[in-house]
Design an enzyme around this catalytic site. Structure first.
Site, PDB file in Angstrom:
ATOM      1  N   ASN A  37       0.809  -1.210   0.000  1.00  0.00           N
ATOM      2  CA  ASN A  37       0.000   0.000   0.000  1.00  0.00           C
ATOM      3  C   ASN A  37       0.849   1.269   0.000  1.00  0.00           C
ATOM      4  OD1 ASN A  37      -2.295   1.558   0.089  1.00  0.00           O
ATOM      5  ND2 ASN A  37      -2.763   1.160   2.234  1.00  0.00           N
ATOM      6  N   ARG A 147     -13.645  -3.773  16.095  1.00  0.00           N
ATOM      7  CA  ARG A 147     -12.588  -2.800  16.367  1.00  0.00           C
ATOM      8  C   ARG A 147     -13.209  -1.418  16.440  1.00  0.00           C
ATOM      9  NH1 ARG A 147      -7.702  -0.791  12.463  1.00  0.00           N
ATOM     10  NH2 ARG A 147      -9.203   0.874  12.101  1.00  0.00           N
ATOM     11  N   TYR A 159      -6.806   8.598  12.777  1.00  0.00           N
ATOM     12  CA  TYR A 159      -6.630   7.325  12.094  1.00  0.00           C
ATOM     13  C   TYR A 159      -7.840   6.418  12.322  1.00  0.00           C
ATOM     14  CZ  TYR A 159      -5.474   2.537  11.248  1.00  0.00           C
ATOM     15  OH  TYR A 159      -5.545   1.246  10.809  1.00  0.00           O
ATOM     16  N   ASP A 210      -6.980  -0.064  17.743  1.00  0.00           N
ATOM     17  CA  ASP A 210      -5.701   0.116  17.060  1.00  0.00           C
ATOM     18  C   ASP A 210      -5.099   1.455  17.445  1.00  0.00           C
ATOM     19  OD1 ASP A 210      -3.548   0.145  15.365  1.00  0.00           O
ATOM     20  OD2 ASP A 210      -4.696  -0.067  13.512  1.00  0.00           O
ATOM     21  N   HIS A 212      -2.040   2.300  16.379  1.00  0.00           N
ATOM     22  CA  HIS A 212      -1.316   2.619  15.139  1.00  0.00           C
ATOM     23  C   HIS A 212       0.064   3.206  15.391  1.00  0.00           C
ATOM     24  CE1 HIS A 212      -1.434   3.388  10.667  1.00  0.00           C
ATOM     25  NE2 HIS A 212      -2.053   2.216  10.805  1.00  0.00           N
ATOM     26  N   GLU A 236      -3.827  -2.966  19.734  1.00  0.00           N
ATOM     27  CA  GLU A 236      -2.989  -3.256  18.563  1.00  0.00           C
ATOM     28  C   GLU A 236      -1.957  -2.157  18.312  1.00  0.00           C
ATOM     29  OE1 GLU A 236      -3.732  -3.360  13.717  1.00  0.00           O
ATOM     30  OE2 GLU A 236      -5.419  -3.704  15.079  1.00  0.00           O
ATOM     31  N   GLU A 262       1.464  -6.134  11.538  1.00  0.00           N
ATOM     32  CA  GLU A 262       1.041  -5.989  10.152  1.00  0.00           C
ATOM     33  C   GLU A 262       2.140  -5.407   9.269  1.00  0.00           C
ATOM     34  OE1 GLU A 262      -1.402  -1.862   9.717  1.00  0.00           O
ATOM     35  OE2 GLU A 262      -2.340  -3.353  11.001  1.00  0.00           O
ATOM     36  N   ARG A 283       0.295 -10.394  14.065  1.00  0.00           N
ATOM     37  CA  ARG A 283      -0.546  -9.927  12.968  1.00  0.00           C
ATOM     38  C   ARG A 283       0.197  -9.868  11.642  1.00  0.00           C
ATOM     39  NH1 ARG A 283      -3.186  -5.602  12.454  1.00  0.00           N
ATOM     40  NH2 ARG A 283      -5.038  -6.750  11.800  1.00  0.00           N
ATOM     41  N   ASP A 316      -6.376  -2.919   1.755  1.00  0.00           N
ATOM     42  CA  ASP A 316      -5.147  -2.850   0.978  1.00  0.00           C
ATOM     43  C   ASP A 316      -4.604  -4.232   0.652  1.00  0.00           C
ATOM     44  OD1 ASP A 316      -4.531  -3.228   3.680  1.00  0.00           O
ATOM     45  OD2 ASP A 316      -2.579  -2.269   3.504  1.00  0.00           O
ATOM     46  N   GLU A 339      -9.101 -10.194  10.723  1.00  0.00           N
ATOM     47  CA  GLU A 339      -9.677  -8.888  10.422  1.00  0.00           C
ATOM     48  C   GLU A 339     -10.468  -8.941   9.125  1.00  0.00           C
ATOM     49  OE1 GLU A 339      -8.243  -4.202  10.139  1.00  0.00           O
ATOM     50  OE2 GLU A 339      -6.779  -5.801   9.781  1.00  0.00           O
ATOM     51  N   TRP A 402       2.731   7.877  11.853  1.00  0.00           N
ATOM     52  CA  TRP A 402       1.357   7.840  11.353  1.00  0.00           C
ATOM     53  C   TRP A 402       0.704   6.514  11.720  1.00  0.00           C
ATOM     54  CZ3 TRP A 402      -1.050   4.601   7.707  1.00  0.00           C
ATOM     55  CH2 TRP A 402      -2.412   4.912   7.499  1.00  0.00           C
TER      56      TRP A 402
END
Length: 402
Positions: A37, A147, A159, A210, A212, A236, A262, A283, A316, A339, A402
């Site tokens: 992505n 979530r 986010y 999350d 992030h 997460e 991830e 993840r 994505d 997910e 981010w």
């Protein structure tokens, strides 16, 4: 059997996807997902310039040897571009293996370990009231796990929260948009959000959140501790995971379960986290962590330490990766959760798939291989359009995670 040809298909039915098609001299072909992505074209170049020429003439049934050849043979190992390219090849070869055997992928892996695959969806809103409405919709649709993300007072955009009337898609502009972040406003707000969710919907629904990667370890420890009364399924990506030891500090201060991975590309990114039992869910994804071949190693290693899987499943990742993930989920003994962000009708018109979703649970389907294919003619109607992920700054202008 020999590989005679391979090609990369780039399309954008609502968002960019990169798909690898590997063909053989016996007419059997396999499909792999190569989507990274915001950096899609970099994997296209890696595949076309280096990987595909090295595949021609090889036996596609030698999956392990080809994986080792692409991993060890590059010398410059790991990293998202190279490992995503390897993953695409790996998925395509497992697809071919299943088609040759006439078996769905989960049977080739060793057979199923469960009857159905529990998934979680996303509920987000501009404020607590709007988020509560979305949680209610998810529960009404049959999800047992949700979530929860919400807009935060004093922060213009957050986010995981979609613009009104749109599905959430972070890669939203040609060049990166810049967003503003306040850790303190976030930490003061999130416990109120989960208090409101529990007050309205009770204790039976699984709740996830999350972060992030936006907190320091001690900030994440504070958040985890403040969320303990609401018994989350997981928290997460609490901190950037380059320093795996960061999770030790979080673990020492909270019993809130931790999930991460991830953005991981190999077993080495999570080895300490798993072995020292700093996390509860891994993840790492099939598409970014070297394919099915390496994810089997990661999952088997994790099972020794009571760590379960929790595959990333945002939009994505193409239906090709989702198909592979669901077969993996069906098989893997230490499955945790999957997910699920539904793809649009536009996306699903380009990809045909055999998996099935009903009331919060998936089953992967019985077609040979992973059961997903691509309509190349239709894909050609959706040309690539550059889309970048945002960047984040603190309120004083400092560039942040981010």
């Amino acid at each position: 059997m020999k590989i005679t040809q391979a090609k990369v298909i780039v399309c954008s039915p609502g968002r960019n996807f990169v798909t690898l098609k590997v063909m053989t001299d016996q007419g059997v072909y396999g499909i792999g997902d190569a989507t990274l992505n915001g950096r899609e074209k970099s994997v296209v170049s890696y595949l076309e310039d280096y990987v595909i020429p090295a595949l021609i003439g090889r036996d596609p049934q030698q999956i392990e040897d080809i994986w080792q050849y692409l991993y060890r043979g590059a010398y410059w190992r790991r990293g998202p571009i190279g490992m995503t390219a390897i993953a695409a090849v790996d998925m395509a070869l497992w697809d071919i293996k299943g088609k040759i055997a006439g078996l769905p992928l989960y049977q080739v892996l060793g057979g199923r370990s469960r009857d159905k695959i529990m998934t979680y969806t996303h509920a987000n809103g501009s404020d607590i009231a709007a988020t509560l409405d979305e949680v209610g919709k998810a529960i009404d649709e049959g999800y047992q796990a949700v979530r929860v993300q919400s807009g935060i007072p004093g922060i213009a955009s957050t986010y995981g929260v979609a613009k009104k009337g749109h599905n959430y898609e972070p890669a939203d502009s040609d060049l990166p948009t810049e967003t503003v972040w306040s850790t303190e406003k976030y930490l003061n707000f999130v416990p109120k959000l989960f208090q409101a969710v529990r007050d309205k919907y009770g204790d039976d629904i699984h709740l996830l959140h999350d972060v992030h990667h936006r907190l320091t370890p001690i900030e994440a420890a504070r958040l985890g501790k403040s969320l303990e009364p609401f018994h989350l399924f997981w928290m997460e990506d609490a901190v950037p995971a380059e320093n795996q030891e960061s999770f030790r500090l979080i673990r020492e201060h909270t019993t809130t379960p931790l999930a991460v991975g991830e953005v991981f590309n190999s077993i080495h990114d999570c080895r300490e986290l798993i072995q020292k039992q700093y996390i509860d869910y891994i993840r790492a994804t099939i598409v970014h962590a070297g394919g099915i071949t390496q994810m089997r190693r990661i999952a088997d290693f994790a099972s020794l330490y009571n760590v379960r899987t929790g595959f990333h499943g945002a939009t994505d990742l193409s239906p090709v990766c989702m198909g592979c993930a669901l077969h993996f989920d069906y098989w893997v003994p230490n499955f945790g959760i999957q997910e699920h962000m539904p793809h649009s009708d536009e996306m699903e018109s380009v990809f045909q798939f055999d998996y099935h979703f009903e009331k919060g649970f998936f089953t992967p389907g019985e077609a040979p291989g992973h059961g997903v294919d691509i309509d190349e003619k239709l894909a050609a109607q959706y040309p690539y359009k550059r889309a970048s992920l945002p960047v984040n700054r603190l309120e004083d202008g400092t560039l942040w995670h981010w």
